[in-house]
Design an enzyme around this catalytic site. Structure first.
Site, short mmCIF file in Angstrom:
data_model
loop_
_atom_site.label_atom_id
_atom_site.label_comp_id
_atom_site.label_asym_id
_atom_site.label_seq_id
_atom_site.Cartn_x
_atom_site.Cartn_y
_atom_site.Cartn_z
N TYR A 30 -15.06 46.80 20.93
CA TYR A 30 -13.79 46.10 21.10
C TYR A 30 -14.02 44.59 21.22
O TYR A 30 -13.31 43.79 20.59
CB TYR A 30 -13.06 46.63 22.33
CG TYR A 30 -11.74 45.94 22.58
CD1 TYR A 30 -10.67 46.13 21.72
CD2 TYR A 30 -11.59 45.08 23.66
CE1 TYR A 30 -9.45 45.48 21.94
CE2 TYR A 30 -10.39 44.43 23.89
CZ TYR A 30 -9.32 44.63 23.03
OH TYR A 30 -8.14 43.98 23.24
N LYS A 36 -12.65 41.51 18.77
CA LYS A 36 -11.88 40.36 19.27
C LYS A 36 -12.58 39.04 18.94
O LYS A 36 -11.92 38.03 18.67
CB LYS A 36 -11.66 40.49 20.77
CG LYS A 36 -10.77 41.67 21.17
CD LYS A 36 -9.32 41.46 20.78
CE LYS A 36 -8.87 42.21 19.57
NZ LYS A 36 -7.45 41.99 19.25
N SER A 60 5.20 48.77 21.18
CA SER A 60 4.77 49.03 22.55
C SER A 60 4.18 47.76 23.16
O SER A 60 3.83 46.81 22.45
CB SER A 60 3.72 50.16 22.60
OG SER A 60 2.54 49.78 21.92
N ILE A 96 2.92 44.39 24.63
CA ILE A 96 3.23 42.99 24.34
C ILE A 96 4.12 42.87 23.12
O ILE A 96 5.07 42.08 23.10
CB ILE A 96 1.91 42.21 24.11
CG1 ILE A 96 1.13 42.11 25.42
CG2 ILE A 96 2.18 40.83 23.55
CD1 ILE A 96 -0.29 41.59 25.24
#
Length: 302
Positions: free
Chosen positions: A180, A184, A24, A26
């Protein structure tokens, strides 16, 4: 070189590429770009029917070969099983691309007792790299690419008694966006630390794909976040697109300019300086060691 230049580079007929999150957003676009240039592409995802459909469609319409590997990257045993399957299926691995990611709407733990977002976004790439690094090295010159995010600048990686501070976080303290961002930041710090530990024949770089509201990243996010993403994805000029993010991924995986450059965080304008939390050697070392503890491997690698 611009992102779009990646479409004009040499063919990849001799390349084998493992791409997580390849069904899905990218990842799906990037899988197509690799296959169009003749690569053998192993895409990883959770939805078996969708994964097999995408693999068949790309294999039928491109010069490349695409195979689907169904895996839930939240589970440590599943990550290790994927590594075993990849070693048994492919005799080389020129690019290891960690692109899978999610943002959980509430605090939830995996079967291994790890917070879900951190488990998928950071610990799965850490463990999969550990288990497949020998195959990557055998295929050198080779590359490791990690999909990070500009939001990493908002994250923190605090430690207490050798553990991540968030490990003792309560449900009431949980913030999905902060978690999140933390995952990252871990992506970027892991990439920089890995690059320092590797020799020049294997490079490790990460990138910010831009804000892509149409991605499936927010499928586990709170309802209001998912609604906002749907609205923004329909508004022209807001955010980026999966195609643009995929161009950046493909560029890092294949462009000659990144053949020997390693430890980079790449944005729309090229290499950028990431947040201080990703470049501090002591914090990177703590991240590396605690991650090894959580996935059950010796921290003294590679």
């Amino acid at each position: 070189m611009t992102d779009s230049d990646s479409n004009r580079l040499d063919d990849l007929e001799t390349h084998t590429i493992l791409l997580t999150g390849g069904t899905s957003g990218i990842g799906r676009v990037a899988a197509g770009r690799f296959a169009e240039r003749g690569a053998t592409v192993a895409i990883v995802g959770r939805n078996g029917a969708r994964g097999e459909r995408i693999a068949d469609e790309l294999t039928n319409r491109t010069p490349g070969t695409v195979r689907f590997h169904r895996t839930d990257l939240a589970e440590r045993a599943a990550v290790r099983a994927l590594a075993d399957e990849v070693r048994e299926t492919y005799d080389r691995l020129d690019v290891l691309a960690h692109n899978a990611g999610l943002s959980s709407r509430t605090r939830s733990e995996t079967a291994d007792g790890i917070e879900l977002t951190v488990a998928v976004n950071h610990l799965a790439p850490y463990l999969l790299t550990h288990d497949l690094l020998d195959r990557v090295r055998e295929s050198a010159p080779a590359r490791i690419v990690v999909t990070a995010s500009g939001i990493h600048r908002r994250g923190d990686l605090e430690f207490s008694d050798g553990k991540f501070a968030f490990e003792s976080e309560t449900d009431a303290e949980y913030d999905s966006l902060e978690t999140y961002a933390r995952s990252k930041l871990a992506n970027v710090a892991f990439t920089v630390e890995l690059a320092e530990r590797l020799s020049g024949d294997v490079t490790a770089n990460c990138f910010h794909p831009g804000f892509v509201p149409s991605t499936g990243l927010f499928r586990e996010a709170p309802l209001w976040t998912r609604a906002a993403m749907r609205i923004m994805s329909a508004v022209p000029g807001v955010g980026s697109t999966p195609e643009r993010g995929a161009e950046r991924l493909v560029r890092l995986a294949t462009a000659p300019e990144f053949r020997e450059r390693s430890g980079l965080y790449v944005g729309s304008g090229g290499a950028e300086t990431p947040a201080a939390g990703a470049t501090d050697p002591e914090r990177r070392e703590r991240l590396w060691t605690r991650s090894a503890d959580l996935v059950g491997v010796d921290p003294n690698w590679p």
